[in-house]
Write an enzyme that holds these catalytic residues in place. Structure first.
Site, PDB file in Angstrom:
ATOM      1  N   ARG A  60      -6.818 -14.372   3.593  1.00 44.02           N
ATOM      2  CA  ARG A  60      -7.055 -14.787   4.960  1.00 44.02           C
ATOM      3  C   ARG A  60      -8.697 -14.933   5.152  1.00 44.02           C
ATOM      4  NH1 ARG A  60      -7.951 -11.031   8.303  1.00 44.02           N
ATOM      5  NH2 ARG A  60      -6.448  -9.559   7.644  1.00 44.02           N
ATOM      6  N   TYR A 114      -6.431 -35.336  24.752  1.00 39.55           N
ATOM      7  CA  TYR A 114      -5.196 -34.902  24.072  1.00 39.55           C
ATOM      8  C   TYR A 114      -4.527 -33.781  24.877  1.00 39.55           C
ATOM      9  CZ  TYR A 114      -1.801 -32.596  20.974  1.00 39.55           C
ATOM     10  OH  TYR A 114      -0.831 -31.768  20.683  1.00 39.55           O
ATOM     11  N   ASP A 168     -14.071 -34.556  19.069  1.00 36.93           N
ATOM     12  CA  ASP A 168     -12.711 -34.585  18.432  1.00 36.93           C
ATOM     13  C   ASP A 168     -12.801 -35.856  17.794  1.00 36.93           C
ATOM     14  OD1 ASP A 168     -10.095 -34.991  17.726  1.00 36.93           O
ATOM     15  OD2 ASP A 168      -9.155 -33.862  19.263  1.00 36.93           O
ATOM     16  N   LYS A 220      -3.472 -35.638  10.783  1.00 37.80           N
ATOM     17  CA  LYS A 220      -3.197 -36.873  10.898  1.00 37.80           C
ATOM     18  C   LYS A 220      -3.909 -37.828   9.822  1.00 37.80           C
ATOM     19  CE  LYS A 220      -1.633 -35.887  14.800  1.00 37.80           C
ATOM     20  NZ  LYS A 220      -1.570 -34.735  15.434  1.00 37.80           N
TER      21      LYS A 220
END
Ligand SMILES: Cc1ncc(COP(=O)(O)O)c(C=O)c1O
Length: 389
Positions: free
Chosen positions: A51, A103, A175, A200
């Protein structure tokens, strides 16, 4: 080094244990610590528990930092988890400026989750510098840019907004999901952090969910904001699995060649749609008719693989067009080799401001003539049917 070379070599090393050319996937969740070293007071090794850090994740972080021209990257389980972590570095009472066309998930995180914890969220038209300057307050800690924006393909002047943010001692985050570091260099233009949905174009095959934040800080280890983000990543635990990191590292290698195909196809389709009588408006920064085409030329060498268009009529006609298409799949998301089309208003829900006659397209890597022929027949079928009524 050129982008194409970095895309193949950054973060990748020969596996010295086996000689493997393709890096292994490190699935181990835990790593050996030498008790004698611990006894001698040695610092912790690089990897203790997955982690907090994992060699496969580390390789992708290194690759993304290099490709964006940053100094370090932190990976998350999705683009949205990356966004949430960035906003969690802010405190109660801090003011966040978001673009009007952003977004919708980013807005939902800010307004729907963090406003309850006292974050002051305000949306402004980022294409209007005067509006942004007027909206900045002493409490403004972060200015968020998304360019080109989702789904209206508006463009923001990254250098100008970063300068305004810095004048008010606020951080500027961009972004860069739609443009990718091949087509847009936010850190070189003054942004402090870049965020990606690696789901993406960076992974590029519609089979991995992931997110990344990249910093421009010259010494990230001593940057308190970056350390807070790292703390949220390691202790909050919203991290991607090693397999997902490995797949993304694989996808990255072809990013520049895929992006060129996406851009060429999108430019061709944008021109075709622009001249079609059933289409009212095409939103694509590569068209001369785009209101920020000059800025696009200045900020982006090519104009990306995303476009949206508004058909004559409303919701019914837009969904009819989507239904008639054979090669474009009516589905959300973007950046894979297959062309996708989506009626955004219906997924964004009742508060959506997206026009009902708008379809968003992720232009894939099929042959552009086939894509054009498909759009042509779908528009023809729709308007033959509706014009008969
Ligand atoms: C511009 C942009 N940013 C962030 C996200 C969120 O990414 P994810 O779906 O990986 O959580 C998306 C998703 O569509 C996006 O288009």
């Amino acid at each position: 080094m050129h982008f194409e070379t970095l895309a193949i070599h950054a973060g990748r090393h020969l596996d010295l244990g086996t000689g493997a050319v393709i890096p292994p996937i490190h699935l181990s969740t835990t790593f050996w610590r030498d008790p004698l070293q611990t006894l001698a007071g040695a610092p912790l090794p690089d990897y203790t528990y997955t982690r907090e850090g994992n060699p496969t994740r580390g390789a992708l972080e290194q690759a993304l930092a290099q490709l964006e021209g940053g100094s370090a990257a932190a990976l998350f389980a999705s683009g949205s988890a990356a966004t949430l972590a960035i906003l969690q570095t802010l405190s109660t009472g801090d003011h966040l400026l978001l673009p009007q066309d952003v977004y919708y998930g980013t807005f939902k995180i800010a307004q729907g989750i963090l406003a309850r914890w006292g974050l002051q969220v305000e949306q402004v038209d980022m294409t209007d510098l005067e509006q942004v300057a007027a909206a900045l307050r002493p409490q403004t800690r972060l200015v968020w840019i998304e360019t080109p924006s989702n789904p209206m393909l508006t463009l923001t002047d990254i250098a100008a907004i970063a300068e305004l943010a810095h004048r008010h001692a606020a951080r500027c985050v961009c972004d860069n999901t739609w443009a990718t570091p091949l087509l847009q260099r936010p850190l070189e233009l003054g942004a402090d952090w870049v965020v990606h949905s690696t789901t993406k174009y960076l992974n590029g095959h519609s089979d991995v969910l992931g997110g990344a934040v990249i910093t421009a800080a010259p010494d990230p280890e001593s940057d308190p904001d970056w350390q807070t983000l790292r703390h949220i990543q390691a202790n909050g635990g919203g991290v991607p699995s090693p397999f997902e990191c490995w797949l993304t590292l694989r996808g990255l290698q072809t990013l520049p060649y895929r992006m060129r195909g996406h851009c060429q196809n999108a430019q061709t389709l944008a021109h075709f749609l622009h001249s079609h009588p059933a289409v009212e408006r095409v939103h694509y920064p590569g068209l001369l008719s785009h209101p920020a085409h000059a800025l696009a030329q200045q900020q982006m060498p090519e104009f990306g693989g995303m476009l949206s268009f508004q058909v004559r009529g409303g919701r019914q006609e837009a969904l009819q067009v989507a239904a008639q298409l054979q090669l474009f799949t009516h589905a959300t998301s973007l950046g894979g080799p297959e062309s996708l089309i989506e009626h955004r208003a219906s997924i964004e829900g009742p508060n959506s401001t997206t026009p009902e006659n708008l379809l968003r397209v992720s232009v894939g890597l099929e042959h552009p003539q086939d894509l054009m022929a498909d759009l042509k027949q779908a528009l023809q079928q729709t308007y033959q049917q509706t014009d008969k009524k």
